[in-house]
Scaffold this active site. Structure first.
Site, PDB file in Angstrom:
ATOM      1  N   ARG A 261       0.871  -1.169   0.000  1.00  0.00           N
ATOM      2  CA  ARG A 261       0.000   0.000   0.000  1.00  0.00           C
ATOM      3  C   ARG A 261       0.907   1.216   0.000  1.00  0.00           C
ATOM      4  O   ARG A 261       1.711   1.395   0.906  1.00  0.00           O
ATOM      5  CB  ARG A 261      -0.917  -0.007   1.223  1.00  0.00           C
ATOM      6  CG  ARG A 261      -1.909   1.171   1.282  1.00  0.00           C
ATOM      7  CD  ARG A 261      -1.377   2.294   2.122  1.00  0.00           C
ATOM      8  NE  ARG A 261      -2.361   3.343   2.388  1.00  0.00           N
ATOM      9  CZ  ARG A 261      -2.087   4.486   2.982  1.00  0.00           C
ATOM     10  NH1 ARG A 261      -0.856   4.762   3.401  1.00  0.00           N
ATOM     11  NH2 ARG A 261      -3.020   5.400   3.177  1.00  0.00           N
ATOM     12  N   LEU A 262       0.829   2.044  -1.030  1.00  0.00           N
ATOM     13  CA  LEU A 262       1.714   3.188  -1.193  1.00  0.00           C
ATOM     14  C   LEU A 262       1.090   4.416  -0.534  1.00  0.00           C
ATOM     15  O   LEU A 262       0.003   4.858  -0.914  1.00  0.00           O
ATOM     16  CB  LEU A 262       1.967   3.465  -2.674  1.00  0.00           C
ATOM     17  CG  LEU A 262       2.410   2.261  -3.531  1.00  0.00           C
ATOM     18  CD1 LEU A 262       2.635   2.706  -4.975  1.00  0.00           C
ATOM     19  CD2 LEU A 262       3.665   1.628  -2.958  1.00  0.00           C
ATOM     20  N   ASP A 263       1.781   4.962   0.434  1.00  0.00           N
ATOM     21  CA  ASP A 263       1.268   6.100   1.186  1.00  0.00           C
ATOM     22  C   ASP A 263       1.390   7.390   0.386  1.00  0.00           C
ATOM     23  O   ASP A 263       2.417   7.648  -0.259  1.00  0.00           O
ATOM     24  CB  ASP A 263       2.066   6.232   2.497  1.00  0.00           C
ATOM     25  CG  ASP A 263       1.633   7.414   3.325  1.00  0.00           C
ATOM     26  OD1 ASP A 263       0.465   7.443   3.740  1.00  0.00           O
ATOM     27  OD2 ASP A 263       2.465   8.324   3.551  1.00  0.00           O
ATOM     28  N   THR A 265       0.638   9.065  -2.404  1.00  0.00           N
ATOM     29  CA  THR A 265       1.343   9.098  -3.692  1.00  0.00           C
ATOM     30  C   THR A 265       1.278  10.464  -4.364  1.00  0.00           C
ATOM     31  O   THR A 265       2.076  10.738  -5.277  1.00  0.00           O
ATOM     32  CB  THR A 265       0.773   8.028  -4.653  1.00  0.00           C
ATOM     33  OG1 THR A 265      -0.651   8.203  -4.776  1.00  0.00           O
ATOM     34  CG2 THR A 265       1.067   6.627  -4.137  1.00  0.00           C
ATOM     35  N   GLU A 298      -2.797   5.291  -1.781  1.00  0.00           N
ATOM     36  CA  GLU A 298      -3.526   6.457  -1.304  1.00  0.00           C
ATOM     37  C   GLU A 298      -3.159   7.606  -2.230  1.00  0.00           C
ATOM     38  O   GLU A 298      -1.979   7.829  -2.501  1.00  0.00           O
ATOM     39  CB  GLU A 298      -3.126   6.786   0.125  1.00  0.00           C
ATOM     40  CG  GLU A 298      -3.776   8.055   0.661  1.00  0.00           C
ATOM     41  CD  GLU A 298      -3.187   8.496   1.995  1.00  0.00           C
ATOM     42  OE1 GLU A 298      -3.947   9.077   2.805  1.00  0.00           O
ATOM     43  OE2 GLU A 298      -1.992   8.273   2.228  1.00  0.00           O
ATOM     44  N   ASP A 324     -13.748   9.665  -0.916  1.00  0.00           N
ATOM     45  CA  ASP A 324     -15.084  10.205  -1.177  1.00  0.00           C
ATOM     46  C   ASP A 324     -16.160   9.352  -0.516  1.00  0.00           C
ATOM     47  O   ASP A 324     -17.129   9.882   0.044  1.00  0.00           O
ATOM     48  CB  ASP A 324     -15.341  10.282  -2.688  1.00  0.00           C
ATOM     49  CG  ASP A 324     -14.708  11.508  -3.324  1.00  0.00           C
ATOM     50  OD1 ASP A 324     -14.171  12.358  -2.584  1.00  0.00           O
ATOM     51  OD2 ASP A 324     -14.751  11.619  -4.562  1.00  0.00           O
ATOM     52  N   HIS A 327     -16.009  10.118   3.230  1.00  0.00           N
ATOM     53  CA  HIS A 327     -16.449  11.458   3.612  1.00  0.00           C
ATOM     54  C   HIS A 327     -17.974  11.584   3.537  1.00  0.00           C
ATOM     55  O   HIS A 327     -18.604  12.148   4.442  1.00  0.00           O
ATOM     56  CB  HIS A 327     -15.795  12.504   2.720  1.00  0.00           C
ATOM     57  CG  HIS A 327     -14.306  12.612   2.903  1.00  0.00           C
ATOM     58  ND1 HIS A 327     -13.618  11.909   3.856  1.00  0.00           N
ATOM     59  CD2 HIS A 327     -13.371  13.354   2.235  1.00  0.00           C
ATOM     60  CE1 HIS A 327     -12.330  12.210   3.789  1.00  0.00           C
ATOM     61  NE2 HIS A 327     -12.156  13.082   2.817  1.00  0.00           N
ATOM     62  N   ASP A 393      -6.259   7.425   9.820  1.00  0.00           N
ATOM     63  CA  ASP A 393      -6.272   8.885   9.746  1.00  0.00           C
ATOM     64  C   ASP A 393      -7.588   9.463  10.236  1.00  0.00           C
ATOM     65  O   ASP A 393      -7.618  10.393  11.046  1.00  0.00           O
ATOM     66  CB  ASP A 393      -6.046   9.337   8.296  1.00  0.00           C
ATOM     67  CG  ASP A 393      -4.575   9.425   7.926  1.00  0.00           C
ATOM     68  OD1 ASP A 393      -3.769   9.763   8.810  1.00  0.00           O
ATOM     69  OD2 ASP A 393      -4.246   9.151   6.769  1.00  0.00           O
ATOM     70  N   ILE A 395     -10.112   8.279  12.040  1.00  0.00           N
ATOM     71  CA  ILE A 395     -10.457   8.139  13.457  1.00  0.00           C
ATOM     72  C   ILE A 395      -9.638   9.133  14.271  1.00  0.00           C
ATOM     73  O   ILE A 395     -10.169   9.838  15.138  1.00  0.00           O
ATOM     74  CB  ILE A 395     -10.198   6.704  13.941  1.00  0.00           C
ATOM     75  CG1 ILE A 395     -11.088   5.704  13.182  1.00  0.00           C
ATOM     76  CG2 ILE A 395     -10.468   6.595  15.438  1.00  0.00           C
ATOM     77  CD1 ILE A 395     -10.791   4.257  13.510  1.00  0.00           C
ATOM     78  N   ASN A 397      -8.499  11.903  13.453  1.00  0.00           N
ATOM     79  CA  ASN A 397      -8.840  13.294  13.165  1.00  0.00           C
ATOM     80  C   ASN A 397     -10.134  13.744  13.826  1.00  0.00           C
ATOM     81  O   ASN A 397     -10.543  14.887  13.637  1.00  0.00           O
ATOM     82  CB  ASN A 397      -8.937  13.517  11.654  1.00  0.00           C
ATOM     83  CG  ASN A 397      -7.576  13.493  10.987  1.00  0.00           C
ATOM     84  OD1 ASN A 397      -6.542  13.493  11.654  1.00  0.00           O
ATOM     85  ND2 ASN A 397      -7.561  13.451   9.667  1.00  0.00           N
TER      86      ASN A 397
END
Length: 623
Positions: A261-263, A265, A298, A324, A327, A393, A395, A397
């Site tokens: 999983r690429l953080d 990007t 991501e 999306d 959110h 992230d 949770i 936030n």
């Protein structure tokens, strides 16, 4: 001499072969921690590399690189740092581990259920071995892929891992390299794949010694949100690219991982002909051999080019996180749409569109950022969008690291969980979500005092975008990321599986329905349509073979009586009627029962609930 990887310490005939890129240094010397390990000066190669065989080194040897007869530093490609990023590097022989997963075929994207997991808080012990003991229960619940938050070596006693500095070294606070290998091996025997969250957009500030070897690891040509941008396309960038590409290959090859999983990007900047994301993805697939792997990214900008085939000008990765969906779902459940939730109303049509099309923003204006957001993706497969209603992230936030079940009603949460787990996208759960864990999930990071103070201030500044959190009365609730108590509060209690048995059973039943039902498991593009009943109520019709369709009715508001019901998607297949297959109001889940949904009284959809309907033949018809 032949090597598996271009950099690092590798067991070789006659000792250990070392190779490091240090173009700014005239001499590089390998220094051992023991008297039997005599220091050896490496031979300088063209291009700034230094390499050589050290006869007295072996598996377990501790070493550092002395640069220009001065200070010594850890290996930038160290396979293990037993004392953390400031300490000695250690030689690791991967051949000593005996794998037993030879028949494991790997994974493919379709059909997966992902579970995001933080090793340090998933169990009380916070180790690979402790997490390994939970694998059978995750498999029983219906989890098929674990996504582990970053484990690349980072400083301190605890942290999220996104400030890693040792890309090749599993952080010692979780265990040794063989412990992580054993975790992966056992996961495969449980039928679970393992993918690793990797950070290639920046390097953490503490324990980062890369500049001691070369200034060209970083570039000032791009602005990065978390520090210096990594140099993927400037002068002397080829060895930097090699460093990252080798790392992607290393995790797949030496740890039998099933993907990456690429953080973030959007913070990987590269104008090369072959983008670094494309290059490392290709290398990872080659390393897997015949095994199937998935690469997930991501991407805050929602650029769908990342998941398009290389032959069509894309980067060739498999799937993208879908903020999306999160959110819109969160606004629907909590009613709050401040800060980066501003452009979401949480209405029924948003949720239908997110299920049908993935991203809601595919090029429209986005007022929070004062620009357009996203790129077209109407032609993409549903499985290519990773949907979630909680992640690390989101949770963290919230005001106090609260989980979603603490911010909305139980009925609404059960209904949204049904939408998440039965939608054709790839669902992802965050650890403890399946049993409504009562503990929070905060942002935590253990740094030295000055950096810790900066991190805390930065966190306060970030959360100030939420007007509610920026109010004076919220100051006393500020969480200190560097406080050990902040970290300890986040550790899961597995006994809550029994204490919260209702929500736990709901997740297991929905995942079983997703896996076993011939319609819900299809995940085909264009395989469903939807209709809006009100701002809070809607339906999805899943199209099966020969009229074997399913209805998912979701109502986040009050009881709804549809009379009349002029919606063709509600009509049953030829010569059939609808019957109840599943309801979120089952008393076993903590619900209050489900009265008839369709009757002579037309349609009555229970409030704050979700129900699934399937067709049955009318009485009196021959089969």
């Amino acid at each position: 001499m032949p090597r598996r990887y271009p950099i690092g310490a590798e067991i070789a005939r006659g000792g250990v072969h070392f190779r490091v890129w240090a173009p700014r240094r005239k001499t590089v010397e390998v220094v051992g921690s023991e008297a039997s390990f005599r220091s050896v000066q490496l031979e300088r190669e063209p291009g700034g590399y230094h390499s050589g065989l050290v006869p007295h080194a072996s598996n377990g040897s501790l070493y550092r690189f002395r640069l220009d007869d001065g200070d010594s530093f850890p290996d930038p490609a160290s396979r293990f740092q037993p004392e953390g990023p400031h300490g000695w590097s250690q030689v690791v022989d991967p051949a000593l581990f005996r794998w037993t997963d030879q028949t494991w075929p790997g994974i493919r994207l379709e059909g997966q259920v992902i579970y995001e997991l933080h090793i340090g808080t998933f169990t009380g012990e916070g180790t690979f071995d402790a997490a390994r003991r939970e694998l059978p229960e995750l498999a029983r619940t219906g989890i098929s892929v674990i996504e582990i938050m970053p484990i690349a070596d980072f400083p301190g006693r605890f942290g999220w891992g996104y400030d890693g500095v040792g890309l090749f070294s599993p952080v010692a606070i979780y265990g040794r390299p063989e412990d992580f290998r054993r975790f992966v091996d056992d996961a495969h025997h449980a039928g679970i794949g393992v993918i690793l969250d990797v950070v290639y957009n920046h390097v953490g500030p503490d324990g980062n010694y890369l500049r001691q070897f070369s200034e060209d690891y970083f570039t000032s040509r791009y602005e990065n949100d978390w520090g210096e941008a990594i140099n993927y396309d400037g002068a002397n960038s080829t060895p930097v690219r090699e460093w990252v590409i080798a790392n992607a290959r290393y995790w797949i090859e030496e740890y039998h991982l099933d993907g990456l999983r690429l953080d973030a990007t959007q913070q990987i900047f590269d104008c090369s002909t072959e983008n670094i994301i494309m290059a490392l993805t290709k290398s990872a697939r080659e390393a897997a051999g015949g095994r199937g792997i998935i690469v997930v990214a991501e991407n805050e900008s929602q650029v769908t080019k990342l998941i398009r085939p290389i032959q069509q000008g894309g980067y060739g990765i498999d799937a993208l996180w879908n903020d999306d969906f999160h959110h819109s779902a969160r606004v629907a459940l909590t009613g709050r749409n401040e800060a980066y939730y501003t452009d979401y109303l949480g209405k029924a049509q948003e949720l239908i569109s997110a299920v049908k099309y993935g991203y809601l923003y595919q090029g429209q204006r986005y007022k929070w950022q004062k620009k357009r957001r996203g790129t077209p993706g109407l032609d993409l497969r549903p499985a290519q969008f990773i949907n979630y209603i909680q992640n690390h992230d989101q949770i963290a936030n919230s005001a106090s690291g609260q989980r979603l079940h603490q911010l909305t009603g139980p009925g609404r949460l059960r209904a949204m969980t049904a939408l998440l787990l039965l939608a054709p996208g790839t669902p992802m759960l965050f650890q403890g979500q399946e049993f409504a864990a009562s503990n929070p999930f905060h942002y935590f990071a253990d740094h030295h005092p000055e950096l810790s103070k900066q991190v805390r201030q930065g966190r306060i500044k970030f959360l100030a975008q939420f007007q509610s959190l920026a109010q004076p009365e919220m100051r006393e609730f500020d969480i200190d990321p560097g406080d050990p108590a902040t970290f300890e509060q986040c550790k899961l209690d597995p006994r809550e599986r029994q204490r919260h048995a209702g929500i736990y059973a709901l997740h297991a039943d929905l995942l079983r329905l997703r896996r076993d039902d011939p319609v819900f498991r299809l995940q085909k593009r264009g395989g469903l349509d939807g209709a809006v009943f009100s701002d809070e109520a809607f339906m999805l019709r899943y199209f099966g073979q020969n009229g074997d369709d399913r209805l998912l009715l979701v109502n986040l508001g009050r009881d709804l009586h549809l009379d009349p019901a002029p919606e063709p998607l509600l009509a049953p297949p030829q010569d059939k009627l609808w019957e109840l297959l599943w309801s979120s109001e089952d008393p076993g889940y903590g619900g209050s029962g489900t009265p008839p949904v369709e009757s002579e009284d037309n349609w009555r959809i229970p409030g704050q609930a979700a129900v699934v309907m399937r067709p049955r033949r009318k009485a009196g018809l021959n089969g």
